[in-house]
Motif scaffolding. Structure first.
Motif, PDB file in Angstrom:
ATOM      1  N   GLY A  58       0.784  -1.136  -0.129  1.00  0.00           N
ATOM      2  CA  GLY A  58      -0.120   0.164  -0.094  1.00  0.00           C
ATOM      3  C   GLY A  58       0.940   1.245   0.110  1.00  0.00           C
ATOM      4  O   GLY A  58       0.110   2.455  -0.013  1.00  0.00           O
ATOM      5  N   GLN A  59       2.180   1.362   0.008  1.00  0.00           N
ATOM      6  CA  GLN A  59       3.076   2.144  -0.107  1.00  0.00           C
ATOM      7  C   GLN A  59       2.934   2.966  -1.453  1.00  0.00           C
ATOM      8  O   GLN A  59       2.896   2.527  -2.533  1.00  0.00           O
ATOM      9  CB  GLN A  59       4.407   1.935   0.077  1.00  0.00           C
ATOM     10  N   LYS A  60       2.722   4.318  -1.479  1.00  0.00           N
ATOM     11  CA  LYS A  60       2.617   5.135  -2.757  1.00  0.00           C
ATOM     12  C   LYS A  60       3.973   5.833  -2.943  1.00  0.00           C
ATOM     13  O   LYS A  60       4.556   6.590  -2.099  1.00  0.00           O
ATOM     14  CB  LYS A  60       1.386   5.971  -2.774  1.00  0.00           C
ATOM     15  N   THR A  61       4.396   5.848  -4.264  1.00  0.00           N
ATOM     16  CA  THR A  61       5.301   6.773  -4.914  1.00  0.00           C
ATOM     17  C   THR A  61       4.958   7.258  -6.205  1.00  0.00           C
ATOM     18  O   THR A  61       4.078   6.955  -6.676  1.00  0.00           O
ATOM     19  CB  THR A  61       6.628   6.061  -4.913  1.00  0.00           C
ATOM     20  N   GLU A  62       5.546   8.473  -6.387  1.00  0.00           N
ATOM     21  CA  GLU A  62       4.849   9.104  -7.630  1.00  0.00           C
ATOM     22  C   GLU A  62       6.191   9.560  -8.629  1.00  0.00           C
ATOM     23  O   GLU A  62       7.522   9.458  -8.069  1.00  0.00           O
ATOM     24  CB  GLU A  62       4.436  10.552  -7.238  1.00  0.00           C
ATOM     25  N   GLY A  71       9.368  -0.438 -27.672  1.00  0.00           N
ATOM     26  CA  GLY A  71      10.494  -0.929 -26.369  1.00  0.00           C
ATOM     27  C   GLY A  71      11.042  -0.099 -25.656  1.00  0.00           C
ATOM     28  O   GLY A  71      11.674  -0.390 -24.669  1.00  0.00           O
ATOM     29  N   ARG A  72      10.794   1.283 -25.585  1.00  0.00           N
ATOM     30  CA  ARG A  72      11.296   2.064 -24.734  1.00  0.00           C
ATOM     31  C   ARG A  72      10.554   2.720 -23.869  1.00  0.00           C
ATOM     32  O   ARG A  72       9.438   3.443 -24.163  1.00  0.00           O
ATOM     33  CB  ARG A  72      12.115   3.258 -25.645  1.00  0.00           C
ATOM     34  N   ILE A  73      10.834   3.052 -22.682  1.00  0.00           N
ATOM     35  CA  ILE A  73      10.365   3.697 -21.541  1.00  0.00           C
ATOM     36  C   ILE A  73      11.079   4.000 -20.406  1.00  0.00           C
ATOM     37  O   ILE A  73      12.067   3.213 -20.142  1.00  0.00           O
ATOM     38  CB  ILE A  73       8.862   2.496 -21.063  1.00  0.00           C
ATOM     39  N   ARG A  74      10.692   4.907 -19.675  1.00  0.00           N
ATOM     40  CA  ARG A  74      11.505   5.485 -18.626  1.00  0.00           C
ATOM     41  C   ARG A  74      10.547   5.918 -17.475  1.00  0.00           C
ATOM     42  O   ARG A  74       9.708   6.787 -17.727  1.00  0.00           O
ATOM     43  CB  ARG A  74      12.529   6.745 -18.951  1.00  0.00           C
ATOM     44  N   PHE A  75      10.826   5.560 -16.072  1.00  0.00           N
ATOM     45  CA  PHE A  75      10.378   5.894 -14.943  1.00  0.00           C
ATOM     46  C   PHE A  75      11.245   6.742 -14.089  1.00  0.00           C
ATOM     47  O   PHE A  75      12.210   5.971 -13.679  1.00  0.00           O
ATOM     48  CB  PHE A  75       9.518   4.737 -14.250  1.00  0.00           C
ATOM     49  N   GLU A  76      11.155   8.055 -13.684  1.00  0.00           N
ATOM     50  CA  GLU A  76      11.761   8.570 -12.710  1.00  0.00           C
ATOM     51  C   GLU A  76      10.984   8.943 -11.491  1.00  0.00           C
ATOM     52  O   GLU A  76       9.952   9.477 -11.507  1.00  0.00           O
ATOM     53  CB  GLU A  76      12.232   9.896 -13.204  1.00  0.00           C
ATOM     54  N   TYR A  77      11.398   8.371 -10.502  1.00  0.00           N
ATOM     55  CA  TYR A  77      10.699   8.517  -9.230  1.00  0.00           C
ATOM     56  C   TYR A  77      11.007   9.950  -8.519  1.00  0.00           C
ATOM     57  O   TYR A  77      12.141  10.277  -8.470  1.00  0.00           O
ATOM     58  CB  TYR A  77      10.902   7.549  -8.176  1.00  0.00           C
ATOM     59  N   ASP A  78      10.145  10.555  -8.009  1.00  0.00           N
ATOM     60  CA  ASP A  78      10.137  11.614  -7.156  1.00  0.00           C
ATOM     61  C   ASP A  78      11.036  11.290  -5.906  1.00  0.00           C
ATOM     62  O   ASP A  78      10.907  10.308  -5.242  1.00  0.00           O
ATOM     63  CB  ASP A  78       9.168  12.485  -6.698  1.00  0.00           C
ATOM     64  N   LEU A  83      14.845   5.531  -7.394  1.00  0.00           N
ATOM     65  CA  LEU A  83      14.960   4.669  -8.423  1.00  0.00           C
ATOM     66  C   LEU A  83      14.624   5.395 -10.042  1.00  0.00           C
ATOM     67  O   LEU A  83      13.951   6.390  -9.979  1.00  0.00           O
ATOM     68  CB  LEU A  83      13.819   3.738  -8.271  1.00  0.00           C
ATOM     69  N   VAL A  84      15.357   4.621 -10.795  1.00  0.00           N
ATOM     70  CA  VAL A  84      15.109   4.996 -12.290  1.00  0.00           C
ATOM     71  C   VAL A  84      14.896   3.877 -12.824  1.00  0.00           C
ATOM     72  O   VAL A  84      15.763   2.798 -12.720  1.00  0.00           O
ATOM     73  CB  VAL A  84      16.127   5.744 -12.673  1.00  0.00           C
ATOM     74  N   VAL A  85      13.835   3.486 -13.546  1.00  0.00           N
ATOM     75  CA  VAL A  85      13.470   2.513 -14.516  1.00  0.00           C
ATOM     76  C   VAL A  85      13.477   2.793 -16.003  1.00  0.00           C
ATOM     77  O   VAL A  85      12.759   3.488 -16.461  1.00  0.00           O
ATOM     78  CB  VAL A  85      12.336   1.697 -13.811  1.00  0.00           C
ATOM     79  N   THR A 194      17.428   9.636 -23.235  1.00  0.00           N
ATOM     80  CA  THR A 194      16.236   9.361 -22.016  1.00  0.00           C
ATOM     81  C   THR A 194      16.140   8.063 -21.689  1.00  0.00           C
ATOM     82  O   THR A 194      15.823   7.806 -20.704  1.00  0.00           O
ATOM     83  CB  THR A 194      15.021  10.053 -22.805  1.00  0.00           C
ATOM     84  N   PHE A 195      16.691   7.150 -22.692  1.00  0.00           N
ATOM     85  CA  PHE A 195      16.133   5.840 -22.380  1.00  0.00           C
ATOM     86  C   PHE A 195      17.597   4.704 -22.289  1.00  0.00           C
ATOM     87  O   PHE A 195      17.494   3.667 -22.471  1.00  0.00           O
ATOM     88  CB  PHE A 195      15.318   5.186 -23.682  1.00  0.00           C
ATOM     89  N   ILE A 196      18.521   5.495 -21.685  1.00  0.00           N
ATOM     90  CA  ILE A 196      19.607   4.789 -20.776  1.00  0.00           C
ATOM     91  C   ILE A 196      19.637   5.353 -19.711  1.00  0.00           C
ATOM     92  O   ILE A 196      19.448   6.533 -19.360  1.00  0.00           O
ATOM     93  CB  ILE A 196      20.786   4.903 -22.132  1.00  0.00           C
ATOM     94  N   ILE A 197      20.610   4.598 -18.908  1.00  0.00           N
ATOM     95  CA  ILE A 197      21.092   5.354 -17.548  1.00  0.00           C
ATOM     96  C   ILE A 197      22.373   5.998 -17.661  1.00  0.00           C
ATOM     97  O   ILE A 197      23.536   5.296 -18.084  1.00  0.00           O
ATOM     98  CB  ILE A 197      21.234   4.030 -16.521  1.00  0.00           C
ATOM     99  N   GLY A 198      22.197   7.183 -17.671  1.00  0.00           N
ATOM    100  CA  GLY A 198      23.392   8.138 -17.743  1.00  0.00           C
ATOM    101  C   GLY A 198      24.104   8.484 -16.196  1.00  0.00           C
ATOM    102  O   GLY A 198      23.687   8.378 -15.353  1.00  0.00           O
TER     103      GLY A 198
END
Length: 205
Positions: A58-62, A71-78, A83-85, A194-198
């Motif tokens: 039940g823990q929330k993150t945005e 094939g490409r997607i990026r998630f940046e957590y506040d 985390l970066v996915v 954008t779609f690599i870990i830099g």
């Protein structure tokens, strides 16, 4: 709020046995809903927005997301999450800025492949487990047609107009990681980085 929430990929590599519905077994209404979803997702080639993730506890993150199919997607957590996915079209990388660790998963072995495939075909690349009406639209439960044991994804849509609202990934123990899209708009011209870990991604925030 935990600084190390379960990621969008939580549990997806755990064993999960699901029984797909053959395309021939779908009712005319289910077939029509599937066609709506496929047409919408096929047209969703580039987009960005914000998300709210809820883990099994039940823990929330945005955070923000950026999508460029195939094939490409990026998630940046506040913050305070670190985390970066990122999916680069071949592998999904989960990077923890605080710990400076990275985990890698082949995209084709995750349910995100269903959403990011070049050609979205629930009768081939993915297999349908369920198609149902909801109060505000409809949902489709599917898994990768070649890797039924690698997890499942539930895609929820509004109906008029058709729009992707959220998805939920379920692991072998029934634990769910829900991602609600609080905003979603067309975008384009993303920098390939954008779609690599830099280098910037490796700095804690």
């Amino acid at each position: 709020m935990s600084g190390r929430p379960k990621t969008i990929l939580a549990g997806i590599l755990a064993a999960l046995t699901v029984g797909a519905i053959p395309a021939s077994a779908l009712t005319p209404e289910q077939t029509a809903l599937e066609a709506k979803a496929v047409a919408y997702l096929q047209g969703l080639t580039s987009a960005e927005g914000r998300f709210v993730q809820t883990d099994a506890k039940g823990q929330k993150t945005e955070g923000k997301f950026y999508l460029e199919r195939p094939g490409r997607i990026r998630f940046e957590y506040d913050p305070p999450a670190q985390l970066v996915v990122v999916s680069d079209g071949h592998n999904v990388t989960v990077y923890d800025r605080r710990l400076r660790t990275a985990n890698f998963y082949p995209l084709g072995l995750t349910p995100l492949h269903v959403l990011l495939a070049k050609t979205i075909r629930f009768d081939k690349a993915a297999a349908i487990d369920q198609v149902e009406r909801t109060a505000d639209g409809f949902e489709i439960v599917a898994h990768d047609g070649k890797h039924a044991s690698e997890g499942s994804i539930t895609l929820e849509f509004s109906d008029s107009p058709v729009r992707l609202l959220e998805w939920t990934i379920t692991d072998a123990s029934g634990r769910k990681t829900r991602v609600q899209l609080t905003s979603l708009k067309p975008a384009g011209g993303f920098d390939p980085k954008t779609f690599i870990i830099g280098d910037d991604d490796r700095k804690p925030r």
